[in-house]
Design a protein around this motif. Structure first.
Motif, PDB file in Angstrom:
ATOM      1  N   ARG A  24       0.862  -1.183   0.000  1.00 26.85           N
ATOM      2  CA  ARG A  24       0.000   0.000   0.000  1.00 26.85           C
ATOM      3  C   ARG A  24       0.899   1.235   0.000  1.00 26.85           C
ATOM      4  N   PRO A  60      -1.775   4.043  -6.481  1.00 26.45           N
ATOM      5  CA  PRO A  60      -1.941   2.663  -6.954  1.00 26.45           C
ATOM      6  C   PRO A  60      -0.911   1.739  -6.309  1.00 26.45           C
ATOM      7  N   SER A  61      -1.335   0.538  -5.981  1.00 26.68           N
ATOM      8  CA  SER A  61      -0.408  -0.434  -5.408  1.00 26.68           C
ATOM      9  C   SER A  61       0.520  -0.964  -6.491  1.00 26.68           C
ATOM     10  N   SER A 121       0.366  -5.344  -8.647  1.00 23.66           N
ATOM     11  CA  SER A 121      -1.025  -5.455  -9.091  1.00 23.66           C
ATOM     12  C   SER A 121      -1.244  -6.559 -10.114  1.00 23.66           C
ATOM     13  N   ARG A 178       3.864   5.652  -9.690  1.00 24.21           N
ATOM     14  CA  ARG A 178       2.585   5.081 -10.121  1.00 24.21           C
ATOM     15  C   ARG A 178       2.764   3.943 -11.123  1.00 24.21           C
ATOM     16  N   ASP A 223     -11.629   1.102  -7.517  1.00 25.75           N
ATOM     17  CA  ASP A 223     -10.775   2.126  -6.921  1.00 25.75           C
ATOM     18  C   ASP A 223      -9.770   1.501  -5.954  1.00 25.75           C
ATOM     19  N   TYR A 224      -8.795   2.315  -5.558  1.00 21.61           N
ATOM     20  CA  TYR A 224      -7.628   1.792  -4.853  1.00 21.61           C
ATOM     21  C   TYR A 224      -7.939   1.235  -3.469  1.00 21.61           C
ATOM     22  N   ASP A 225      -9.086   1.586  -2.897  1.00 23.27           N
ATOM     23  CA  ASP A 225      -9.412   1.105  -1.557  1.00 23.27           C
ATOM     24  C   ASP A 225      -9.882  -0.345  -1.540  1.00 23.27           C
ATOM     25  N   ASN A 259      -9.851  -4.357  -2.003  1.00 21.71           N
ATOM     26  CA  ASN A 259      -8.865  -5.426  -1.893  1.00 21.71           C
ATOM     27  C   ASN A 259      -9.547  -6.779  -2.062  1.00 21.71           C
TER      28      ASN A 259
END
Length: 541
Positions: A38, A52-53, A56, A112, A343-345, A347
């Motif tokens: 993260r 962004p992680s 991925s 990124r 979105d990035y949140d 998982n």
């Protein structure tokens, strides 16, 4: 401006902290959650934005079957030679004598991405970091694992030179540079060169109430050459049991453009039940291990000291040269599933969201029913962190089960052994029903049983909501989205904490999540359709 701790609330452990130009970055562990690592950025250390992680794709990270709290341990982010370097560990075994793991390296010119294909580095130990010396040489610094039952498993901090011409380690250069102190469990090393001396920051005491960070230094990188900071440890809360902040230790150091110094650390915020002492048990950290930032000054002998004492402070002066950063006031969010990318949140567990998991777009999320939430393979679960002690999470779901082996709904989850949910399923007598169930250390309980709530014929969607209020949380349902009915079951959020899981299991490193799940262990892949997800924070008071 003031830094208010935690700066990254909710499960954001093991911070790796750097500055590039006027921008600060923090990389955190993600363990079995995908995508891996993260990342946040800030220009003022107060306000942070999620990036962004980096891990991925399954090329960079494949954790299928990993045990809970395996996967990504303590990534290390650094910047040198015009690019970002990321060292990360994929841990495959968490229990017993062995810690089978692989350390990898990936790089990127832009934080990124894209990130390069991974290079396998070694498996000597976890918490590996990359040190870029001022003479151009590079070294891997890492905890060292010893499986032998007649030795302590934490076998000091190993330094090994990394050859950038071959992009491989030179194992013949490996040596132990620091053994730690009698506190033991030395891990999480980060090495710095400051004013001609090498400073090694390392965690000790285990990532629990006795956690701490010690600093040692040396003029060379020779074996066993580092001496420990006197009057330490550098940071800890083992002797500040009444502090709002606990568990500080494992972290990293960064300087500001103006020459101030700050240290990012993991931390926890324990809650107590009303009938418990505030000291024993010290409490239950339902939000997992979070990230704090403390200011650092240097004493006359050249040792770093935490401003305000080694217990740290809740409010810390921001850098004098901070550039105010625009970021959301809290982590509330609403998702209609109408975007091209999640979105990035969001998982998933161990592997990415693919067509086997489901689909999203055009205002809906479809999850394919697969294994139960007790599985470490093929789970259809999309979740986000708990990031406040008090919040509501709401969704709307359509599901048509024809067997009790099919379930879909809203879940609160720690790991495969600790979770609960409200869901639609099938009952032989009532047809479609709503049930609430909990898995507590793999002891599964259905709370409603024969009193499961029958869903009226012709009902297309059911709304579910969970209300989390510190150590209590509940579930509600609605058939129209306006009139809500509380399920008469109050659950204990402590069950979703590291501290509770630690009592029975060695993998206790994550935090509570809330999200959407579909199960069909009958194997017919019955899909569930979710219309939206809403997460509304209500603060920490």
């Amino acid at each position: 401006m003031k830094i208010t701790n935690p700066v990254l609330p909710g499960f954001n452990a093991d911070p790796s902290f750097i500055r590039v130009g006027d921008t600060y970055y923090i990389a955190n562990s993600t363990f079995e959650w995908f995508p891996g690592v993260r990342l946040h950025e800030s220009k003022d250390l107060v306000h942070w934005n999620l990036l962004p992680s980096p891990l991925s794709t399954t090329t960079l990270l494949d954790m299928k079957g990993n045990p809970s709290s395996g996967g990504i341990w303590a990534p290390d982010l650094s910047y040198a030679d015009g690019k970002f370097w990321l060292i990360y560990t994929d841990v495959k075994i968490t229990e017993g004598a062995f810690k089978d793991m692989t350390n990898y390296l990936t790089t990127a010119t832009d934080i990124r991405g894209p990130w390069s294909d991974p290079i396998k580095v070694n498996g000597v130990g976890f918490d590996a970091s990359l040190f870029h010396d001022d003479d151009g040489r590079k070294y891997l610094v890492q905890q060292t694992w010893d499986h032998r039952e007649y030795h302590h498993p934490f076998d000091g901090i190993t330094l090994t030179e990394f050859d950038t011409s071959t992009m491989k380690l030179k194992p013949e250069t490996a040596r132990t540079i620091y053994d730690g102190t009698e506190v033991k469990l030395v891990e999480g090393p980060h090495l710095y060169k400051i004013n001609g001396s090498y400073y090694l920051f390392a965690a000790q005491g285990g990532t629990v109430w006795t956690h701490e960070e010690v600093v040692s230094r040396s003029k060379t990188l020779d074996a066993h050459s580092f001496e420990t900071e006197p009057d330490g440890p550098f940071i800890t809360n083992f002797d500040t049991p009444d502090s709002y902040i606990q568990k500080q230790g494992h972290g990293a150091l960064a300087s500001t453009p103006g020459g101030e110094w700050y240290y990012a650390s993991l931390m926890g915020r324990p809650l107590n039940h009303k009938n418990e002492s505030s000291h024993d048990p010290l409490g239950w950290c339902t939000l997992g291990r979070e990230t704090s930032i403390q200011k650092v000054e240097w004493d006359d002998e050249g040792w770093p000291r935490v401003v305000g004492g080694h217990g740290g402070q809740v409010e810390v002066d921001a850098p004098k040269d901070a550039i105010e950063t625009d970021a959301p006031l809290d982590h509330s969010r609403h998702d209609e599933f109408d975007q091209e990318k999640l979105d990035y949140d969001w998982n998933t567990l161990r592997v990415p969201f693919t067509s086997e998991t489901g689909s999203y777009g055009d205002g809906q999320l479809k999850l394919v029913g697969r294994n139960s939430l007790a599985s470490t393979f093929d789970v259809s679960f999309l979740a986000q962190r708990w990031q406040a002690f008090n919040f509501d999470a709401t969704t709307k779901v359509k599901f048509d089960p024809f067997t009790y082996q099919q379930m879909a709904g809203l879940a609160n989850f720690y790991n495969d052994k600790h979770w609960s949910w409200i869901f639609i399923t099938w009952d032989e007598k009532k047809g479609h029903v709503i049930e609430v169930a909990q898995n507590d250390n793999n002891n599964y309980t259905s709370f409603l049983k024969d009193d499961a709530i029958q869903i009226p014929d012709g009902t297309e969607y059911v709304w579910f909501r969970t209300k989390v209020r510190k150590l209590d949380y509940t579930y509600e349902y609605s058939f129209d989205g306006e009139t809500w009915h509380a399920v008469p079951v109050t659950l204990d959020a402590a069950i979703l904490s590291d501290d509770y899981v630690l009592q029975n299991y060695g993998g206790f490193f994550t935090g509570a999540f809330v999200g959407l799940a579909a199960v069909d262990y009958a194997g017919y892949e019955q899909p569930a359709t979710f219309d939206f997800f809403d997460y509304k924070e209500l603060g920490d008071k």
